[in-house]
Write a protein that holds these residues in place. Sequence first.
Motif, PDB file in Angstrom:
ATOM      1  N   UNK A 232       0.931  -1.206   0.079  1.00 56.12           N
ATOM      2  CA  UNK A 232       0.018   0.133   0.155  1.00 56.12           C
ATOM      3  C   UNK A 232       0.905   1.189  -0.052  1.00 56.12           C
ATOM      4  N   UNK A 233       0.554   2.209  -0.854  1.00 56.73           N
ATOM      5  CA  UNK A 233       1.436   3.242  -0.952  1.00 56.73           C
ATOM      6  C   UNK A 233       0.800   4.656   0.020  1.00 56.73           C
ATOM      7  N   UNK A 234       1.677   5.192   0.518  1.00 57.23           N
ATOM      8  CA  UNK A 234       1.070   6.403   1.520  1.00 57.23           C
ATOM      9  C   UNK A 234       0.534   7.480   0.432  1.00 57.23           C
ATOM     10  N   UNK A 235      -0.498   7.969   0.976  1.00 58.59           N
ATOM     11  CA  UNK A 235      -1.171   9.067   0.197  1.00 58.59           C
ATOM     12  C   UNK A 235      -0.887  10.425   1.017  1.00 58.59           C
ATOM     13  N   UNK A 236      -0.364  11.351   0.213  1.00 60.81           N
ATOM     14  CA  UNK A 236       0.002  12.558   0.701  1.00 60.81           C
ATOM     15  C   UNK A 236      -1.197  13.535   1.054  1.00 60.81           C
ATOM     16  N   UNK A 237      -1.760  13.771   2.138  1.00 62.86           N
ATOM     17  CA  UNK A 237      -3.038  14.636   2.230  1.00 62.86           C
ATOM     18  C   UNK A 237      -2.978  15.874   1.811  1.00 62.86           C
ATOM     19  N   UNK A 238      -4.156  16.231   1.212  1.00 58.69           N
ATOM     20  CA  UNK A 238      -4.272  17.642   0.851  1.00 58.69           C
ATOM     21  C   UNK A 238      -4.454  18.701   2.102  1.00 58.69           C
TER      22      UNK A 238
END
Length: 182
Positions: A1-7
């Motif tokens: 799972x890749x980390x998602x950069x929060x907006x």
Amino acid sequence: MTARKPAPPAEAVAADAHWEAKLAKLRARTRPTVTLSICDDEDLKKAAATARFLEQQAKDTAEKNPGDKASQAAAKAASDHLAAAQAALDEASVELRFQALPRNEFRELLAAHPPTEEQAEKGYDYNPDTMAPILIAAASLDPLTEEDAAEFLGAWSQAEGDALVSAALRVQKTDRMDLGKG
């Protein structure tokens, strides 16, 4: 799972129309660097220091007497003399450049070189004997190896070795930020 950069929150972005430009600047920053200048010619160092002092005196006199052509000429001559003295010093000097390591790399280096019991009692957070050559080589922007660093630390005077270690360590703690406006 890749980390998602929060907006960032939309209201924060709306409040700062330049956020994307600021973020780009923050991401483009380079790590701090320092330079250690080494010159064995004491006469050149003294000549440059004297020229710097004389230039400042001549500039002060010229500022106090803006209409005096002689003091203006003396200030120009002093500046030229300083430039020549500094060029001679620069030519005889060797500069070593160091750059801060990424924070996690520096922390790993510290953790890999814990202080001895005696060093810990003296307040050390790391073992300078084992870490110094590795830090010097890792932080160097020049092709300085651990072996080179260890050789210099062993052969140079205590003060010069300390200056070499200090340059590599000082850049790790260089702070180019301030709290600014509130």
